[in-house]
Scaffold this motif. Structure first.
Motif, PDB file in Angstrom:
ATOM      1  N   LEU A  39       1.043  -1.140   0.554  1.00  0.00           N
ATOM      2  CA  LEU A  39       0.095   0.455  -0.013  1.00  0.00           C
ATOM      3  C   LEU A  39       0.708   1.514  -0.223  1.00  0.00           C
ATOM      4  O   LEU A  39       0.640   2.028  -0.782  1.00  0.00           O
ATOM      5  N   THR A  40       2.021   1.462   1.033  1.00  0.00           N
ATOM      6  CA  THR A  40       2.775   2.207   0.902  1.00  0.00           C
ATOM      7  C   THR A  40       4.045   3.188  -0.340  1.00  0.00           C
ATOM      8  O   THR A  40       3.531   3.560  -1.023  1.00  0.00           O
ATOM      9  N   GLU A  41       4.071   1.499  -1.102  1.00  0.00           N
ATOM     10  CA  GLU A  41       4.849   1.567  -2.653  1.00  0.00           C
ATOM     11  C   GLU A  41       3.077   2.210  -3.383  1.00  0.00           C
ATOM     12  O   GLU A  41       3.767   2.707  -4.174  1.00  0.00           O
ATOM     13  N   ARG A  42       1.673   1.878  -3.480  1.00  0.00           N
ATOM     14  CA  ARG A  42       1.258   2.201  -4.049  1.00  0.00           C
ATOM     15  C   ARG A  42       0.776   3.727  -4.258  1.00  0.00           C
ATOM     16  O   ARG A  42       0.995   4.741  -4.771  1.00  0.00           O
ATOM     17  N   ALA A  43       0.732   4.577  -3.147  1.00  0.00           N
ATOM     18  CA  ALA A  43       1.060   5.534  -2.448  1.00  0.00           C
ATOM     19  C   ALA A  43       1.938   6.238  -3.313  1.00  0.00           C
ATOM     20  O   ALA A  43       1.914   7.973  -3.933  1.00  0.00           O
ATOM     21  N   GLU A  44       2.678   6.198  -2.968  1.00  0.00           N
ATOM     22  CA  GLU A  44       4.367   6.459  -2.908  1.00  0.00           C
ATOM     23  C   GLU A  44       4.480   6.906  -5.152  1.00  0.00           C
ATOM     24  O   GLU A  44       5.400   8.177  -5.133  1.00  0.00           O
ATOM     25  N   SER A  45       4.003   5.734  -5.648  1.00  0.00           N
ATOM     26  CA  SER A  45       3.752   6.517  -7.318  1.00  0.00           C
ATOM     27  C   SER A  45       2.964   7.033  -7.152  1.00  0.00           C
ATOM     28  O   SER A  45       3.466   6.982  -8.288  1.00  0.00           O
ATOM     29  N   LEU A  46       1.993   7.329  -6.666  1.00  0.00           N
ATOM     30  CA  LEU A  46       0.511   8.361  -6.694  1.00  0.00           C
ATOM     31  C   LEU A  46       1.398   9.830  -6.878  1.00  0.00           C
ATOM     32  O   LEU A  46       0.783  10.713  -7.457  1.00  0.00           O
ATOM     33  N   ALA A  47       2.447  10.070  -5.325  1.00  0.00           N
ATOM     34  CA  ALA A  47       3.179  10.976  -5.945  1.00  0.00           C
ATOM     35  C   ALA A  47       3.157  12.206  -7.027  1.00  0.00           C
ATOM     36  O   ALA A  47       2.941  13.572  -6.878  1.00  0.00           O
ATOM     37  N   GLU A  48       3.668  11.007  -8.433  1.00  0.00           N
ATOM     38  CA  GLU A  48       4.280  11.425  -9.172  1.00  0.00           C
ATOM     39  C   GLU A  48       2.485  13.025 -10.205  1.00  0.00           C
ATOM     40  O   GLU A  48       2.880  13.855 -10.914  1.00  0.00           O
ATOM     41  N   PHE A  49       1.675  12.564  -9.488  1.00  0.00           N
ATOM     42  CA  PHE A  49       0.195  13.355 -10.232  1.00  0.00           C
ATOM     43  C   PHE A  49       0.464  14.677  -9.111  1.00  0.00           C
ATOM     44  O   PHE A  49      -0.962  15.153  -9.315  1.00  0.00           O
ATOM     45  N   GLY A  50       0.943  14.403  -8.276  1.00  0.00           N
ATOM     46  CA  GLY A  50       0.366  15.870  -7.270  1.00  0.00           C
ATOM     47  C   GLY A  50      -0.732  15.949  -6.576  1.00  0.00           C
ATOM     48  O   GLY A  50      -1.184  16.700  -6.202  1.00  0.00           O
ATOM     49  N   VAL A  51      -1.143  14.439  -6.203  1.00  0.00           N
ATOM     50  CA  VAL A  51      -2.346  14.768  -5.704  1.00  0.00           C
ATOM     51  C   VAL A  51      -2.188  14.456  -4.400  1.00  0.00           C
ATOM     52  O   VAL A  51      -1.131  13.664  -4.204  1.00  0.00           O
ATOM     53  N   ASP A  52      -3.181  14.738  -3.277  1.00  0.00           N
ATOM     54  CA  ASP A  52      -3.291  14.341  -2.336  1.00  0.00           C
ATOM     55  C   ASP A  52      -2.765  12.927  -1.396  1.00  0.00           C
ATOM     56  O   ASP A  52      -4.108  12.573  -2.149  1.00  0.00           O
ATOM     57  N   VAL A  53      -2.211  11.940  -1.557  1.00  0.00           N
ATOM     58  CA  VAL A  53      -2.943  10.329  -1.152  1.00  0.00           C
ATOM     59  C   VAL A  53      -2.042  10.677   0.325  1.00  0.00           C
ATOM     60  O   VAL A  53      -1.095  10.374   0.886  1.00  0.00           O
ATOM     61  N   ARG A  54      -2.864   9.988   0.884  1.00  0.00           N
ATOM     62  CA  ARG A  54      -3.205   9.262   2.528  1.00  0.00           C
ATOM     63  C   ARG A  54      -3.273   7.743   2.224  1.00  0.00           C
ATOM     64  O   ARG A  54      -4.242   7.304   2.104  1.00  0.00           O
ATOM     65  N   ALA A  55      -2.778   7.016   2.905  1.00  0.00           N
ATOM     66  CA  ALA A  55      -2.092   5.511   3.117  1.00  0.00           C
ATOM     67  C   ALA A  55      -2.846   5.235   4.517  1.00  0.00           C
ATOM     68  O   ALA A  55      -1.861   5.692   5.236  1.00  0.00           O
ATOM     69  N   VAL A  56      -3.476   4.397   4.685  1.00  0.00           N
ATOM     70  CA  VAL A  56      -4.142   3.530   5.990  1.00  0.00           C
ATOM     71  C   VAL A  56      -3.817   2.301   5.875  1.00  0.00           C
ATOM     72  O   VAL A  56      -5.093   2.315   5.444  1.00  0.00           O
ATOM     73  N   ALA A  57      -3.057   1.614   6.362  1.00  0.00           N
ATOM     74  CA  ALA A  57      -2.438  -0.096   6.176  1.00  0.00           C
ATOM     75  C   ALA A  57      -3.888  -0.454   7.381  1.00  0.00           C
ATOM     76  O   ALA A  57      -4.191   0.428   8.350  1.00  0.00           O
ATOM     77  N   GLY A  58      -5.119  -1.598   6.468  1.00  0.00           N
ATOM     78  CA  GLY A  58      -6.165  -2.467   7.698  1.00  0.00           C
ATOM     79  C   GLY A  58      -6.888  -3.117   7.240  1.00  0.00           C
ATOM     80  O   GLY A  58      -6.838  -3.687   5.995  1.00  0.00           O
ATOM     81  N   ASP A  59      -7.395  -3.689   7.993  1.00  0.00           N
ATOM     82  CA  ASP A  59      -8.449  -4.696   7.618  1.00  0.00           C
ATOM     83  C   ASP A  59     -10.093  -3.984   7.436  1.00  0.00           C
ATOM     84  O   ASP A  59     -10.035  -3.322   9.014  1.00  0.00           O
ATOM     85  N   VAL A  60     -10.684  -4.000   6.726  1.00  0.00           N
ATOM     86  CA  VAL A  60     -11.979  -3.378   6.489  1.00  0.00           C
ATOM     87  C   VAL A  60     -12.927  -3.701   7.621  1.00  0.00           C
ATOM     88  O   VAL A  60     -14.009  -3.906   7.726  1.00  0.00           O
ATOM     89  N   ALA A  61     -12.705  -5.296   7.664  1.00  0.00           N
ATOM     90  CA  ALA A  61     -13.567  -6.151   8.635  1.00  0.00           C
ATOM     91  C   ALA A  61     -13.295  -5.674  10.455  1.00  0.00           C
ATOM     92  O   ALA A  61     -14.497  -6.191  11.028  1.00  0.00           O
TER      93      ALA A  61
END
Length: 235
Positions: A39-61
């Protein structure tokens, strides 16, 4: 202010493709998945778009994790899109219902039915504020009786019905279910262990559908069940 979207199961597969699409169109994102490193790797890869990305790992259950996501959305003040993409497949190889472990079935239902509803409940106030859209990711296993898919299919059939009922109840928020179709993902590899699934398309095949759906007024599509790989879609 940029649009704001919450996507579950966003570290890989369909969720990652959709998160990239949303970032590319300028949306700020709240992403979650169980695999913190991915998830962190995905969020960091989206930084190039110049948008605010917040990644919070966890189980939706996990109710505590859902509460954190709800608090973050509330702090933003409005939420334009909730994508309930995170899903539990169940045991692999897929067992027949006659031998399905009931504790595993309960886990599938918690993740695939209870969690999407609970998360929607948590963020409905900010979705209403934005006139937003809830997308519940379903499956053709919800409408077809495939051997071995009874547990997963039952959960997605329940999610489809939940989607229709919530759409009928909400007047300011659109609610739809989307069957993305057969794809080459980790979940499908687990569903067919030892089999070659290289003939399945990658999740990118759904991008034309997402461009179409997210260009519609949520209330024009609410209550509908879409097949992302269909030749055409209608509002």
């Amino acid at each position: 202010m940029p649009r704001f979207a919450l996507v579950t199961g966003a570290s890989k597969g369909l969720g990652a493709v959709l998160a990239t699409f949303l970032a590319g169109r300028g949306d700020d994102l709240l992403l979650t998945a169980r695999d913190e490193a991915a998830l962190t790797e995905r969020a960091e890869s989206l930084a190039e778009f110049g948008v605010d990305v917040r990644a919070v790992a966890g189980d939706v259950a996990d109710p505590d994790h859902r509460a954190v996501l709800g608090e973050i959305a509330a702090e933003r003040g409005a939420l334009d899109l909730l994508v309930n993409n995170a899903s539990a497949l169940g045991p692999s190889p897929l067992p027949p219902l006659s031998a399905y472990p009931l504790d595993e079935f309960e886990r599938v239902l918690r993740t695939n039915v209870v969690a999407p509803l609970a998360l929607a409940q948590a963020v409905l106030p900010v979705l209403r504020e934005a006139g937003g859209l809830v997308v519940n990711v379903t499956s053709d296993a919800a409408v077809e009786g495939y051997p071995g898919w009874g547990g997963y299919g039952a959960s997605k059939a329940a999610l489809d019905q939940l989607t229709r009922a919530l759409a009928a109840e909400e007047t300011a928020v659109g609610v739809v279910s989307v069957d993305p179709g057969d794809m080459r993902t980790d979940m499908h590899r687990r569903a067919f262990p030892g089999e070659d699934i290289s003939d399945r398309p990658l999740p990118d095949i759904t991008l034309p559908f997402w461009a179409w759906l997210l260009g519609r007024d949520p209330l024009d599509v609410t209550g509908r069940r879409f097949e992302a790989q269909a030749e055409r879609w209608e509002a």
